[in-house]
Structure formats: structure tokens, C-alpha cells
Design an enzyme around this catalytic site. Structure first.
Site, PDB file in Angstrom:
ATOM      1  N   TYR A  11       0.763  -1.274  -0.012  1.00 53.26           N
ATOM      2  CA  TYR A  11      -0.031   0.140   0.018  1.00 53.26           C
ATOM      3  C   TYR A  11       0.787   1.235   0.066  1.00 53.26           C
ATOM      4  CZ  TYR A  11      -3.577  -3.483   1.338  1.00 53.26           C
ATOM      5  OH  TYR A  11      -4.263  -4.462   1.325  1.00 53.26           O
TER       6      TYR A  11
ATOM      7  N   PRO B  36     -11.160  -0.603  -3.831  1.00 49.78           N
ATOM      8  CA  PRO B  36     -12.307  -1.174  -4.332  1.00 49.78           C
ATOM      9  C   PRO B  36     -13.445  -0.339  -4.141  1.00 49.78           C
ATOM     10  CG  PRO B  36     -11.136  -2.762  -2.808  1.00 49.78           C
ATOM     11  CD  PRO B  36     -10.544  -1.244  -2.563  1.00 49.78           C
TER      12      PRO B  36
ATOM     13  N   HIS C 236      -7.634   1.119   0.629  1.00 50.40           N
ATOM     14  CA  HIS C 236      -7.472  -0.113   1.159  1.00 50.40           C
ATOM     15  C   HIS C 236      -6.511  -0.460   2.295  1.00 50.40           C
ATOM     16  CE1 HIS C 236      -7.901  -4.341   0.553  1.00 50.40           C
ATOM     17  NE2 HIS C 236      -8.092  -4.291  -0.760  1.00 50.40           N
TER      18      HIS C 236
ATOM     19  N   SER D 115     -11.137 -12.123  -6.437  1.00 47.78           N
ATOM     20  CA  SER D 115     -11.428 -12.218  -4.952  1.00 47.78           C
ATOM     21  C   SER D 115     -12.952 -12.628  -4.820  1.00 47.78           C
ATOM     22  CB  SER D 115     -11.362 -10.728  -4.295  1.00 47.78           C
ATOM     23  OG  SER D 115     -11.646 -10.813  -3.029  1.00 47.78           O
TER      24      SER D 115
END
Length: 628
Positions: free
Chosen positions: A109, A122, A345, A556
Site C-alpha cells: 500500500y 475497491p 485499502h 477475490s
């Protein structure tokens, strides 16, 4: 998505909302009680990881490449380098709560320099609402805000239900990271700030409408939350104070490449007013984006269009400036009945977000706006920004880059209604493994090769556990997809290969969830060699390693009770992002790709996935009929 920019396992930003292997049980007891007793993430045996790494490469590289890699792995195991790094990792594991978490936060990240919009954040689309005016929009937003405050009450009082997986308590830490938190850009590495940890409780949210940000206090002075009716009235005031549509979209700056935004950020907060306004956004519990209506589309394209809106806002002339992409939680409510959220995220994976969505949707379905006694409420404060020529130039550049990003993102949502998770369950097959084999078959039919496939799994049975990779492409999956394309193969043999491939996937999932997969271990060994400033071991400089880390399929499973759609951008420029939510009788699947890659096409791949699912159902039913 990012593979072109950074090589191999150290490529930051390559993470997706994670999933769990089995349904998670929720038990109403204090969620932090078990936290200290959680086991530490283990360091897997080095020989085991090396053997599993070579097995994972078999369907991905040529025999010649594999033979060369075998030599490098043997040298790594027997030459002393691997053993030295393994011992270093084991020492780190003894000294820390989690040997991986800090490195993971960095590499996945905070070191990632690509924009968070599309690339790592997302988006979630909630079920379609039937309002088409500002009153409906604000009623919905008021109920949503009240629902999130109910969730916050559980966090504040530590009454969040504890989650279990196969009887084991899960780490609940991520739930405590998603409110009052925000990412802050840095010139080379970002940071995340958590204002909920401070001595003074945060009492406001931020609301943005027509690119204008407001501070909305959601608690009275006695600590009780505003009622839905009161929140609605406050939103009315915000709406009426932000009717101008010609304001500079200051929030679009947060969609930039992180280095660019880091410089623009330092320039922006030189001004005292700007700094105070930015701090108010960062400290807020969460953000609500009241979006302008988007261009109408057909019912068939609705989900795809809204999924894109949740990821990026639709472009500079639409709602991309109606965001603060660094904010962990941004709930989006459109005047045209669209709703959902986008989340940054870094602080958390998918499960806490999915729990929050299910909880809030449940609250909203139970509550109606009740007229409450009129009490004087303070006017929500509009946040002021002084737009210098330099800031204006940064905004214009961000608009251009956002529009390029919007045109490049290819999104297709497949609402697959032929069957859901019950069908594979009836045939004693894992629904997740079944969908993953359908993705393998779709990819093989489209490109006539297998590719490296990432599916995220949760490591939350360990203290501060984040994610591990399930490698869905295996020798077994390769044999199955080859058999499906071979007219000489009979259905009973194809079915046996499908069953074997799904079983292998189930075992790989179990290994990943229990800290015995390969990717995080390899990352740890690599990070340790970097930290020690020693020469990089050959296995990490190998072509096979680059191939293994180039995930053309980044996938996912997001198991939500709510009939929602989650999506995220592809991980590599020539790949697909695939997120699926298997319900009992249907499956929601969001597929993304980049238009700048000629080889990928989200709609075409969506058709291939649909065909693969139907052909696999036919295989199950045909073979079952023959048995009878």
C-alpha cells in the site's frame, strides 16, 4: 495493472479485498477479549515453500525455464543463503506480533505510487434504489449515516460480534481501523492516520456536494447521535448551501499519482485555511458523497456504469471531484438512485467492509424517518479552500489524468442468474473452487494458455493477519481446462479432473488461511535480504519469479449477504480484475480490464466466463444423468 511499473513480488499496490475459506460465524461477545491470545503468524518451513513454489510454476513456464529455476532453488536451499534468511525471519517472528504486517503495509500500500482510485481502492455497488430526486437521495443518505453510527457504537463500546472460522477466533483489529482514518500522501511513501485513537472523540463526518465539502456534526453535546430526521434536515442545509456547480473540484487532487499528489498536497496545505480544511476531512468519521445524476444508460449496462462510478466517479465533469480518495470510507449516494461506496485499502481488507455493508443495509431496512422534536442544530460548516494559481494548475492536471484513467478503465458486470452457489454444493464441490475453475476455463479458451492467478485469502486467524495469495492456477486446473477443450475426452474423465482441481484449490485455500502458502513467505525472505543490504538472491531475479508474480487474473470472492457488487481494477496492464459474490441462486461478477491493452476486453471475457459456467453445469448434470 502495475506490473509494467514495478517488478516481481515487491510490486506495491497489488492487493485485493480478501475472502475467507468458509462462512464466518459471528458470536455476540467482546471482540477484543481474544485479541491478545491469538497465535502469531508462523514462518513456513523453507523446503516446503520451495517445493510448493516449483509446483506452482509447472503450468506457467516452459520446461526449460522450470529446469533452470529448479537449479536456482536448489542452490538457494543448500548454499546457505536461504537458511540464513529463514533464520532471520524466524528471529523477526519471535520479536514481533506479526513478522509480515509492517512489510505488507509498506509494499502493498504505502510505497505504491500509482493512484489509489481504480488501482487499489475497491468500489461497491449497493442494490438499485428507486428514488430520482434530491429528497429521496437525502432520505437514503440520512438513513445510511444513522446506520454507520450504529456500527460505530459497537466499535466504541467493544460490542462488535466476535468472528470465528472453524471454531477459531479471528483478529478483529481491522474493524477498529476503518473509522476516522485517512491516508496522507508522502513524496516517496504514504502514511495512514487514525484519529479515533486520540483523546478527544471525533464527532463529525464530511459531506461533499457539487465538489464542496462540509463538516456535519452527527452528535449532540450530550454524546447522543442525531436522529435520522435531524440528519436529513442538516443534509438539506448542505444541499441549499452548495447549489453552485462551477466550484473548483479540490477533491480530484487525491486521485493523482501519489508522488504528484504528495507535492500538490504540500503546496495546498501551505495555506492555513486549506490546511485546516484538509485536517477536518482527514479527521472525520467517514465521508458521504452526494453525487449529481449520471447520464442514463440501459438496464443491461446499469451495473457496469455504476461500478465504474464507484471506482472513479465518472470523470472530471461528473463526480470524480466529489471525492476525497484518501479517506478510508466514502459512501456515495447519487440523485439518480445509485448508491455504494469506495474504500481506501490500506487500513483493512474486504471482510470488515462487507460486515459494515450488511449491518448498515439491515439497519436501513428496519428504520423509518420519524419526526423528532425540533431542536436548534448548528449550521454545517462549509470548508474553505484558497485556490492559488499553483493549486489551480494542479487541479487542471488532475482533471486531465482522471479523464484518461476513466477512458482507460473497461468495466463489465455479469449478473449471472442461471444458478448460484447451491448448484456446486449439490454436487459436493466448493462454490469458490467451482467459480475459480470457470475463470481458468474462460481464460484458457480466450488465450489458449494458463496465467498466474491471484485469489486473496484472509490470515485473520493470526494476530494482525492481513492476506495471503491462493494460487488458483495449478497442474490440476491446467489438466481440467485442456480436457474441456479436447474433443477426444469423455465427460466422466472431465468431471473427475474438475473434482480433483477443485479439491486441490480447497487444499491450497486451507494452506493459505493457515499461513502455509508461499507468496508472503517469499516476500519476507526478499524483504529481509533488502533490509540486510545483501545481494538479492538469484531466485528473485529469475524470469520464472517475474512470471509467477504477473497476475493476469487478480480475483477475490466477497461473500456478502447483501446483493451487492464489488469491483477493483486489474493488477497488471494486460490482466483482469475479477470480483464475485456467489448468492444461493445467482452470482454477481465484476470484471475490469484496461482499454489501453489490445489483448484484454472485459465484455468478451465476461461472455467466456458465462459460457464456462454453463458448460460446467452441463458437465455436472450430464454426468449425473449417466450415473442414474
Amino acid at each position: 495493472m502495475l506490473g509494467v511499473f514495478v517488478k516481481a513480488a515487491l510490486r506495491p499496490g497489488m492487493v485485493k479485498p480478501c475472502r475467507l475459506v468458509r462462512p464466518v460465524t459471528q458470536i455476540p461477545e467482546r471482540s477484543l477479549v481474544h485479541q491478545e491470545g491469538l497465535p502469531k503468524l508462523p514462518v513456513p518451513p523453507l523446503t516446503q515453500t520451495c517445493e510448493r513454489y516449483l509446483a506452482a510454476l509447472e503450468p506457467l513456464v516452459s520446461e526449460e525455464e522450470l529446469q533452470y529455476t529448479r537449479t536456482l532453488v536448489k542452490e538457494f536451499l543448500t548454499g546457505g543463503v536461504g537458511e540464513r534468511l529463514q533464520k532471520g525471519l524466524e528471529r523477526r517472528a519471535c520479536k514481533t506480533d506479526n513478522w509480515l504486517s509492517e512489510w505488507w503495509m509498506q509494499t502493498a500500500y504505502l510505497d505504491c505510487r500509482m493512484p489509489v482510485a481504480v488501482y487499489t481502492s475497491p468500489g461497491v455497488v449497493l442494490p438499485r434504489m428507486h428514488f430520482h430526486d434530491r429528497q429521496g437521495q437525502m432520505r437514503f443518505a440520512a438513513k445510511l449515516i444513522a446506520g454507520v453510527l450504529e456500527f460505530k457504537k459497537m466499535i466504541d463500546t467493544d460490542t462488535l460480534p466476535l468472528e470465528y472460522l472453524s471454531g477459531k477466533p479471528l483478529c478483529m483489529d481491522q474493524y477498529y481501523q476503518i473509522l476516522s482514518s485517512c491516508r496522507i500522501p508522502g513524496p516517496k511513501r504514504d502514511t495512514v492516520v487514525h484519529h479515533s485513537m486520540g483523546t478527544t472523540p471525533v464527532t463529525h463526518i464530511t459531506v461533499v456536494h457539487n465538489f464542496q465539502f462540509f463538516v456535519l456534526d452527527v452528535y449532540h453535546s450530550d454524546g447522543t447521535p442525531l436522529t435520522i430526521d435531524q440528519i436529513y434536515m442538516q443534509l438539506e442545509k448542505i444541499w441549499n448551501s452548495s447549489l453552485q456547480t462551477n466550484k473548483e473540484p479540490i477533491g480530484i487532487l487525491t486521485s493523482q499519482h501519489r508522488n504528484t499528489w504528495g507535492k500538490a498536497y504540500n503546496n495546498l496545505i501551505k495555506d492555513k485555511t486549506n490546511k485546516e480544511s484538509v485536517r477536518a476531512i482527514q479527521k472525520s468519521i467517514f465521508t458521504v458523497c452526494l453525487d449529481a445524476p449520471m447520464p442514463r444508460t440501459s438496464d443491461e449496462l446499469y451495473w457496469s456504469r455504476v461500478a465504474a462510478q464507484m471506482l472513479h466517479g465518472g470523470g472530471a465533469r461528473w463526480n470524480s471531484g466529489n471525492r476525497w480518495f484518501d479517506k478510508t470510507l466514502q459512501f456515495i449516494v447519487g440523485e439518480d438512485g445509485t448508491s455504494g461506496l469506495v474504500y481506501e485499502h490500506a487500513p483493512a481488507e474486504g471482510p470488515p467492509i462487507v460486515f459494515l455493508i450488511d449491518f448498515v443495509v439491515g439497519c436501513m431496512s428496519r428504520t423509518e424517518i420519524v419526526r423528532t422534536p425540533m431542536v436548534p442544530l448548528p449550521m454545517p460548516v462549509k470548508l474553505r479552500f484558497n485556490i492559488t494559481p499553483e493549486v489551480k494548475r494542479d487541479i487542471d492536471r488532475a482533471k486531465q489524468n482522471m479523464n484518461i484513467m476513466v477512458h482507460d478503465l473497461d468495466v463489465k458486470v455479469l449478473m449471472f442468474s442461471e444458478f448460484g452457489r447451491k448448484l456446486p454444493q449439490q454436487h459436493k464441490l466448493s462454490p469458490d473452487g467451482f467459480v475459480q475453475m470457470a475463470l481458468q476455463l474462460a481464460y484458457f479458451r480466450t488465450y489458449n494458455i494458463c496465467c498466474s492467478t491471484y485469489e486473496s485469502a484472509s490470515l485473520r486467524i493470526f494476530k494482525y493477519g492481513r492476506t495471503e495469495a491462493i494460487r488458483a492456477t495449478t497442474t490440476g486446473s491446467f489438466k481440467f481446462v485442456q480436457a474441456m477443450q479436447d474433443p477426444a475426452k469423455q465427460n466422466p474423465e472431465r468431471l473427475a479432473l474438475l473434482q480433483a482441481a477443485v479439491q486441490t484449490h480447497k487444499e491450497n485455500t486451507y494452506n493459505a488461511v493457515h499461513g502455509q502458502a508461499i507468496d508472503r513467505h517469499l516476500l519476507g525472505l526478499k524483504m529481509l535480504s533488502i533490509d540486510e543490504l545483501t545481494s538479492m538472491p538469484e531466485i528473485f531475479m529469475d524470469t520464472s519469479y517475474a512470471v509467477a508474480q504477473h497476475y493476469n487474473l487478480s480475483t477475490s470472492q466477497v461473500g456478502s449477504k447483501t446483493d451487492c457488487v464489488m469491483s477493483f481494477g486489474p493488477m497488471v496492464p494486460d490482466g483482469y480484475g475479477v470480483c464475485y459474490n456467489p448468492m444461493d441462486e445467482h452470482i454477481n461478477i465484476a470484471i475490469t480490464a484496461l482499454n489501453s491493452c489490445e489483448e484484454t476486453n472485459a465484455a468478451k471475457f465476461s461472455r467466456a466466463v458465462e459460457d464456462a459456467l454453463l458448460d460446467m453445469r452441463a458437465l455436472l448434470e450430464d454426468t449425473a444423468t449417466v450415473k442414474q
